[in-house]
Write a protein that holds these residues in place. Structure first.
Motif, PDB file in Angstrom:
ATOM      1  N   THR A  49      26.990  33.150  18.151  1.00 40.79           N
ATOM      2  CA  THR A  49      28.410  33.291  18.433  1.00 40.79           C
ATOM      3  C   THR A  49      28.815  34.775  18.500  1.00 40.79           C
ATOM      4  O   THR A  49      29.786  35.118  19.166  1.00 40.79           O
ATOM      5  CB  THR A  49      29.124  33.025  17.202  1.00 40.79           C
ATOM      6  N   TYR A  50      27.975  35.662  17.911  1.00 43.08           N
ATOM      7  CA  TYR A  50      28.271  37.088  18.300  1.00 43.08           C
ATOM      8  C   TYR A  50      28.169  37.350  19.747  1.00 43.08           C
ATOM      9  O   TYR A  50      29.108  38.004  20.177  1.00 43.08           O
ATOM     10  CB  TYR A  50      27.010  37.816  17.528  1.00 43.08           C
ATOM     11  N   GLU A  51      27.445  36.714  20.333  1.00 40.70           N
ATOM     12  CA  GLU A  51      27.277  36.999  21.899  1.00 40.70           C
ATOM     13  C   GLU A  51      28.339  36.269  22.777  1.00 40.70           C
ATOM     14  O   GLU A  51      28.769  36.752  23.665  1.00 40.70           O
ATOM     15  CB  GLU A  51      25.725  36.604  22.532  1.00 40.70           C
ATOM     16  N   HIS A  52      28.756  35.013  22.285  1.00 42.29           N
ATOM     17  CA  HIS A  52      30.020  34.485  22.785  1.00 42.29           C
ATOM     18  C   HIS A  52      31.178  35.404  22.736  1.00 42.29           C
ATOM     19  O   HIS A  52      31.989  35.274  23.524  1.00 42.29           O
ATOM     20  CB  HIS A  52      30.196  33.131  22.461  1.00 42.29           C
ATOM     21  N   ASP A  53      31.251  35.928  21.599  1.00 43.79           N
ATOM     22  CA  ASP A  53      32.512  36.710  21.249  1.00 43.79           C
ATOM     23  C   ASP A  53      32.613  38.173  22.216  1.00 43.79           C
ATOM     24  O   ASP A  53      33.456  38.542  22.424  1.00 43.79           O
ATOM     25  CB  ASP A  53      32.650  37.098  19.816  1.00 43.79           C
ATOM     26  N   LYS A  54      31.198  38.615  22.219  1.00 39.17           N
ATOM     27  CA  LYS A  54      31.175  39.756  23.334  1.00 39.17           C
ATOM     28  C   LYS A  54      31.848  39.355  24.625  1.00 39.17           C
ATOM     29  O   LYS A  54      32.415  40.196  25.129  1.00 39.17           O
ATOM     30  CB  LYS A  54      29.826  40.247  23.466  1.00 39.17           C
ATOM     31  N   GLY A  55      31.518  38.197  25.052  1.00 37.31           N
ATOM     32  CA  GLY A  55      31.984  37.816  26.158  1.00 37.31           C
ATOM     33  C   GLY A  55      33.501  37.578  26.301  1.00 37.31           C
ATOM     34  O   GLY A  55      34.006  37.952  27.083  1.00 37.31           O
ATOM     35  N   ARG A  56      34.205  36.984  24.983  1.00 37.31           N
ATOM     36  CA  ARG A  56      35.474  37.081  24.990  1.00 37.31           C
ATOM     37  C   ARG A  56      36.255  38.238  25.113  1.00 37.31           C
ATOM     38  O   ARG A  56      37.204  38.584  25.572  1.00 37.31           O
ATOM     39  CB  ARG A  56      35.961  36.411  23.605  1.00 37.31           C
ATOM     40  N   LEU A  57      35.335  39.393  24.367  1.00 39.61           N
ATOM     41  CA  LEU A  57      36.189  40.640  24.373  1.00 39.61           C
ATOM     42  C   LEU A  57      35.776  41.391  25.904  1.00 39.61           C
ATOM     43  O   LEU A  57      36.475  42.219  26.227  1.00 39.61           O
ATOM     44  CB  LEU A  57      35.348  41.580  23.382  1.00 39.61           C
ATOM     45  N   ALA A  58      34.784  41.034  26.634  1.00 37.49           N
ATOM     46  CA  ALA A  58      34.672  41.325  27.999  1.00 37.49           C
ATOM     47  C   ALA A  58      35.856  40.888  28.970  1.00 37.49           C
ATOM     48  O   ALA A  58      36.308  41.705  29.683  1.00 37.49           O
ATOM     49  CB  ALA A  58      33.178  40.910  28.380  1.00 37.49           C
ATOM     50  N   VAL A  59      36.207  39.722  28.603  1.00 34.59           N
ATOM     51  CA  VAL A  59      37.339  39.079  29.169  1.00 34.59           C
ATOM     52  C   VAL A  59      38.940  39.815  29.147  1.00 34.59           C
ATOM     53  O   VAL A  59      39.394  40.467  29.817  1.00 34.59           O
ATOM     54  CB  VAL A  59      37.877  37.588  28.960  1.00 34.59           C
ATOM     55  N   GLU A  60      38.876  40.365  27.931  1.00 27.64           N
ATOM     56  CA  GLU A  60      40.037  41.229  27.408  1.00 27.64           C
ATOM     57  C   GLU A  60      39.944  42.615  28.206  1.00 27.64           C
ATOM     58  O   GLU A  60      41.022  42.801  28.429  1.00 27.64           O
ATOM     59  CB  GLU A  60      40.211  41.303  25.960  1.00 27.64           C
ATOM     60  N   ALA A  61      38.834  43.166  28.308  1.00 28.21           N
ATOM     61  CA  ALA A  61      38.795  44.258  28.650  1.00 28.21           C
ATOM     62  C   ALA A  61      38.842  44.210  30.093  1.00 28.21           C
ATOM     63  O   ALA A  61      39.242  45.261  30.824  1.00 28.21           O
ATOM     64  CB  ALA A  61      37.169  44.915  28.399  1.00 28.21           C
ATOM     65  N   GLU A  62      38.341  43.205  30.857  1.00 24.36           N
ATOM     66  CA  GLU A  62      38.644  43.039  32.305  1.00 24.36           C
ATOM     67  C   GLU A  62      39.857  42.824  32.775  1.00 24.36           C
ATOM     68  O   GLU A  62      40.464  43.295  33.825  1.00 24.36           O
ATOM     69  CB  GLU A  62      37.631  41.739  32.798  1.00 24.36           C
ATOM     70  N   PHE A  63      40.641  41.874  32.041  1.00 20.58           N
ATOM     71  CA  PHE A  63      42.229  41.492  32.739  1.00 20.58           C
ATOM     72  C   PHE A  63      43.129  42.243  31.874  1.00 20.58           C
ATOM     73  O   PHE A  63      44.393  42.008  32.182  1.00 20.58           O
ATOM     74  CB  PHE A  63      42.027  40.093  32.557  1.00 20.58           C
ATOM     75  N   GLY A  64      43.066  42.833  30.671  1.00 22.28           N
ATOM     76  CA  GLY A  64      43.808  43.707  29.965  1.00 22.28           C
ATOM     77  C   GLY A  64      45.313  42.395  29.407  1.00 22.28           C
ATOM     78  O   GLY A  64      44.862  41.533  29.068  1.00 22.28           O
ATOM     79  N   ASP A  65      46.322  43.060  29.759  1.00 23.90           N
ATOM     80  CA  ASP A  65      47.487  42.558  29.263  1.00 23.90           C
ATOM     81  C   ASP A  65      47.907  41.083  29.784  1.00 23.90           C
ATOM     82  O   ASP A  65      48.859  40.486  29.285  1.00 23.90           O
ATOM     83  CB  ASP A  65      48.714  43.418  29.297  1.00 23.90           C
ATOM     84  N   SER A  66      47.297  40.746  31.043  1.00 26.87           N
ATOM     85  CA  SER A  66      47.617  39.704  31.635  1.00 26.87           C
ATOM     86  C   SER A  66      46.698  38.468  31.161  1.00 26.87           C
ATOM     87  O   SER A  66      46.857  37.178  31.682  1.00 26.87           O
ATOM     88  CB  SER A  66      47.096  39.951  33.190  1.00 26.87           C
ATOM     89  N   VAL A  67      45.799  38.773  30.094  1.00 24.91           N
ATOM     90  CA  VAL A  67      45.434  37.612  29.393  1.00 24.91           C
ATOM     91  C   VAL A  67      45.425  37.659  28.039  1.00 24.91           C
ATOM     92  O   VAL A  67      45.464  38.998  27.374  1.00 24.91           O
ATOM     93  CB  VAL A  67      43.717  37.603  29.888  1.00 24.91           C
ATOM     94  N   GLU A  68      45.645  36.664  27.178  1.00 25.05           N
ATOM     95  CA  GLU A  68      45.574  36.590  25.795  1.00 25.05           C
ATOM     96  C   GLU A  68      44.400  35.690  25.486  1.00 25.05           C
ATOM     97  O   GLU A  68      44.197  34.528  25.844  1.00 25.05           O
ATOM     98  CB  GLU A  68      46.881  35.949  25.157  1.00 25.05           C
ATOM     99  N   THR A  69      43.321  36.225  24.448  1.00 24.31           N
ATOM    100  CA  THR A  69      42.349  35.308  24.007  1.00 24.31           C
ATOM    101  C   THR A  69      42.670  35.014  22.304  1.00 24.31           C
ATOM    102  O   THR A  69      43.180  35.780  21.701  1.00 24.31           O
ATOM    103  CB  THR A  69      40.939  36.037  24.159  1.00 24.31           C
ATOM    104  N   VAL A  70      42.313  33.764  22.024  1.00 14.26           N
ATOM    105  CA  VAL A  70      42.405  33.380  20.693  1.00 14.26           C
ATOM    106  C   VAL A  70      41.029  32.837  20.270  1.00 14.26           C
ATOM    107  O   VAL A  70      40.285  32.167  21.191  1.00 14.26           O
ATOM    108  CB  VAL A  70      43.486  32.345  20.471  1.00 14.26           C
ATOM    109  N   TYR A  71      40.565  32.652  18.964  1.00 12.07           N
ATOM    110  CA  TYR A  71      39.226  32.146  18.884  1.00 12.07           C
ATOM    111  C   TYR A  71      39.355  31.701  17.310  1.00 12.07           C
ATOM    112  O   TYR A  71      40.147  32.191  16.510  1.00 12.07           O
ATOM    113  CB  TYR A  71      38.031  32.848  18.834  1.00 12.07           C
ATOM    114  N   VAL A  72      38.638  30.471  17.022  1.00  7.89           N
ATOM    115  CA  VAL A  72      38.474  30.044  15.792  1.00  7.89           C
ATOM    116  C   VAL A  72      36.933  30.011  15.530  1.00  7.89           C
ATOM    117  O   VAL A  72      36.153  29.447  16.277  1.00  7.89           O
ATOM    118  CB  VAL A  72      39.035  28.564  15.589  1.00  7.89           C
ATOM    119  N   GLU A  73      36.544  30.582  14.533  1.00 14.43           N
ATOM    120  CA  GLU A  73      35.026  30.490  14.210  1.00 14.43           C
ATOM    121  C   GLU A  73      34.588  29.649  13.012  1.00 14.43           C
ATOM    122  O   GLU A  73      35.462  29.129  12.437  1.00 14.43           O
ATOM    123  CB  GLU A  73      34.616  32.149  13.776  1.00 14.43           C
TER     124      GLU A  73
END
Length: 364
Positions: A49-73
């Motif tokens: 899960t740690y690595e999947h969440d690194k992927g989520r954070l990479a999405v935020e870094a790539e797209f900035g304010d044009s993307v909103e991410t949410v997660y449930v662990e």
């Protein structure tokens, strides 16, 4: 009942007007792509899960304010995951990544109710017009681990902590065993099934049982660092990081690792949703594509073995070698692969048998 994005938008716009929110402000907010992630473990598990969440954070870094991410662990596989996915869709998610094998049927069920939402299911095999599947060829990394394990064991006993007896895990056990046996015909595998993806106490107990049974190498297909800690406490036992580098335990007991790098895939799939090119696909990439990484092989591994392991990695990456290449038999002695024959993806995806030489039965 089937929910569409248009119906949801109308409902949300009506709510916005009642609340006195300007339509323009609502439109700006709704133009943002919303991406959800459903995780089977905590984001701090140090592994899957740690690595999947690194992927989520990479999405935020790539797209900035044009993307909103949410997660449930820490979402249990089964009905609770269906509830979580449904709520994400109702909350306006455009794309939802469901990141565990046991989420397969819930993903299909929820996707049927929300045809305008895109779903991506990790490690499964069921697809729909709005459901893609993706996984990594972890078994390629297991081949490298098996080579190192078979070369370095002094007791000739390698322990393996399995999560659940599903094809993904069975493939990994077989791949590791095949390559351990290639360098050490006397090696034996002892397998303990933990029946969990993440439970540090159970994982530590499993590692201790294997070590008590003589294992001086422990591999795992569970997500916490507890087996690493148990091996460190025991001494003279080597381990491999699972899903994440777990380099805090290097140079021993952790001598290398399999690293899951989901970031490029997540970025590409979010981009496809944003530009309208998303289609249902099945992705299964390995070392060559970079979805499976091999963590640094520590100096605890003799130079000659390290050189061999890196050569094996290179041959897997460029496709000149396949981890399942005959001659290979099944556990019962029947032919699995003839000389020079390689396993096709269909066989690998449904693998439900041990190869010859592994003792014990696969739990049903």
């Amino acid at each position: 009942m089937t929910y569409t994005k248009r119906a949801a938008a109308k409902l949300l716009l009506g709510t916005a007007l009642v609340a006195g929110i300007a339509p323009a402000a609502f439109a700006d907010a709704h133009a943002k792509t919303k991406v959800g992630f459903v995780y089977v473990g905590p984001i701090g598990d140090g592994g899957w899960t740690y690595e999947h969440d690194k992927g989520r954070l990479a999405v935020e870094a790539e797209f900035g304010d044009s993307v909103e991410t949410v997660y449930v662990e820490s979402v249990a596989e089964g009905p609770d995951s269906e509830r979580v996915m449904t709520q994400m869709a109702l909350d306006g998610a455009d794309l939802i990544f469901t990141t565990s094998f046991g989420y397969m049927d819930p993903t299909i069920n929820v996707a049927a109710k929300f045809p305008d939402v895109k779903f991506e299911h990790a490690t499964g095999y069921k697809r729909a017009d709005n459901v893609s599947t993706y996984s990594a060829r972890f078994y390629e990394g297991r081949a490298i681990q098996g080579h190192i394990a078979g070369s370095m064991t002094k007791s000739n006993i390698v322990g393996y902590i399995g999560s659940y007896p599903i094809p993904e895990v069975i493939r990994g056990i077989n791949s590791a065993f095949i390559h351990a046996r290639k360098v050490n015909p006397d090696v034996q595998f002892k397998i303990v099934w933990a029946y969990t993806w993440f439970d540090p106490a159970k994982e530590a107990d499993a590692a201790k049982v294997l070590i008590e049974q003589g294992a001086d190498v422990v591999l795992q297909h569970t997500d916490s660092t507890a087996p690493q800690a148990a091996a460190q406490e025991a001494g003279n036992v080597i381990t491999f990081g699972q899903a994440s580098d777990m380099s805090q335990y290097a140079p021993t007991p952790r001598v290398s690792s399999i690293i899951d790098d989901w970031a490029p895939y997540y970025i590409a799939r979010v981009k496809a949703v944003k530009d309208g090119t998303w289609t249902s696909t099945d992705t299964w990439d390995g070392i060559g594509a970079g979805m499976v990484g091999i963590g640094e092989i520590s100096d605890a591994v003799p130079a000659e073995i390290k050189e061999q392991a890196l050569a094996l990695k290179a041959s897997l990456a460029d496709g000149s070698y396949h981890a399942f290449t005959g001659p290979l038999n099944k556990q019962d002695g029947s032919v699995f692969l003839a000389e020079g024959e390689t396993a096709d993806d269909g066989t690998l995806a449904g693998m439900n048998f041990y190869v010859e030489g592994i003792e014990g039965e696969i739990p049903q």
